[in-house]
Write an enzyme that holds these catalytic residues in place. Sequence first.
Site, PDB file in Angstrom:
ATOM      1  N   ARG A 242       0.851  -1.182   0.000  1.00  6.91           N
ATOM      2  CA  ARG A 242       0.000   0.000   0.000  1.00  6.91           C
ATOM      3  C   ARG A 242       0.890   1.235   0.000  1.00  6.91           C
ATOM      4  NH1 ARG A 242      -3.622  -2.551  -1.596  1.00  6.91           N
ATOM      5  NH2 ARG A 242      -5.700  -2.803  -0.726  1.00  6.91           N
ATOM      6  N   GLU A 271      -3.354   7.786  -4.450  1.00  7.25           N
ATOM      7  CA  GLU A 271      -3.829   7.263  -5.740  1.00  7.25           C
ATOM      8  C   GLU A 271      -5.116   7.956  -6.164  1.00  7.25           C
ATOM      9  OE1 GLU A 271      -4.106   2.989  -5.553  1.00  7.25           O
ATOM     10  OE2 GLU A 271      -2.050   2.821  -4.839  1.00  7.25           O
ATOM     11  N   HIS A 289      -1.386   0.245  -9.739  1.00 12.44           N
ATOM     12  CA  HIS A 289      -2.066  -0.667  -8.795  1.00 12.44           C
ATOM     13  C   HIS A 289      -2.628  -1.893  -9.528  1.00 12.44           C
ATOM     14  CE1 HIS A 289      -4.106  -0.681  -4.593  1.00 12.44           C
ATOM     15  NE2 HIS A 289      -3.884  -1.915  -5.022  1.00 12.44           N
TER      16      HIS A 289
HETATM   17  C1  DGY Z   1      -6.102  -5.656  -2.846  1.00 10.55           C
HETATM   18  O1  DGY Z   1      -6.919  -6.553  -3.070  1.00 10.55           O
HETATM   19  O2  DGY Z   1      -5.911  -5.206  -1.725  1.00 10.55           O
HETATM   20  C2  DGY Z   1      -5.333  -5.175  -3.997  1.00 10.55           C
HETATM   21  O3  DGY Z   1      -4.500  -4.129  -3.670  1.00 10.55           O
HETATM   22  C3  DGY Z   1      -6.248  -4.793  -5.147  1.00 10.55           C
HETATM   23  O4  DGY Z   1      -5.532  -5.089  -6.300  1.00 10.55           O
END
Ligand code: DGY
Length: 330
Positions: A242, A271, A289
């Site tokens: 993240r 983002e 992402h």
């Molecule tokens: C998630 O599922 O947390 C991912 O980051 C989405 O691609």
Amino acid sequence: MAKPKVVITRKLPAAAEERAKKLFDVELNASDVPLEAAALARAMREADGLLPCVADKITAELLATPGRKARIVANYGVGYNNIDVAAAKANGVVVTNTPDVLTEDTADLALTLMLATARRVGEGERELRSGKWTGWRPTHMLATQVHGKTLGLIGIGRIGRAVARRAHFGFGMKIIYHDPYPLSEAEAQALGAERKDSIEAVLNASDFVSLHCPATPETRHLMNAARLAQMRKGSILINTARGDVVNENDLIAALQAGTIGGAGLDVFEREPLVPAALVARENVVLTPHLGSAVMEVRDLMANTVVDNIQALIDGRMPPNCVNPQVLKLS
Ligand code: DGY
């Protein structure tokens, strides 16, 4: 009997929308434009369940919507830092996620970024496409070797372990890691992974560092100026976890100062905004992402999220409930 109503905030793979239509009275988002806070609040008032994705902010205010009917927020994603889980618990709202199904593919993307950054793939492609390539020469675009190097993992949960397997067995890399929850002896042996007592000890000894921890208040800006300074000169940082885990301004400063050799990033602090200073750097590979962005996986995620909602409606514990305390099912 009337079907339970579910609001789905973004377009899902077609088969998943069809399945959801059979089971629920669904409100789809054909335009795929993110819903405003007012539309989310209306969904909380009118629907039995909300199916958001990781880009929707499910705030404390939303969870406390007066006259709320929704009993479940079934996140389309494994990470759920977009949801105020404490507020969900306080308001008795069940939160679910979609673990497991995206582990291997997110690990594939971490390796993709590691290889692309080390081997200067983005830079090479840009040179070629812009017509600036003048031909083979012994000193052209020399890269960092990957195989046989040391990979440091911050976090060794499902995705961290999948990355370790690829790096160790595929690229003969030495794996070191830090995680508050260590691997069992057998798991560590199988992966050839050595635990370090601190994050700093991992950073000091790694040629590549890959982040695999969840975004929590504790991990916010875990990679800051002080920690980036602990990384080896020339080493490469990979983030498929993240954006919040890295202080982006500190990372930019470290890249500009040459404190580290490069970065491969799939996630960002704000983002979809990506700082111009990152975009401008040649030694950075950036993807939007895409960790779980694989057709088969997005179908599996959709099935998982529908299963979670169906379980709650049937009076069962949803298989991927992240706050089971709120359920008083017998
Ligand atoms: C998630 O599922 O947390 C991912 O980051 C989405 O691609």
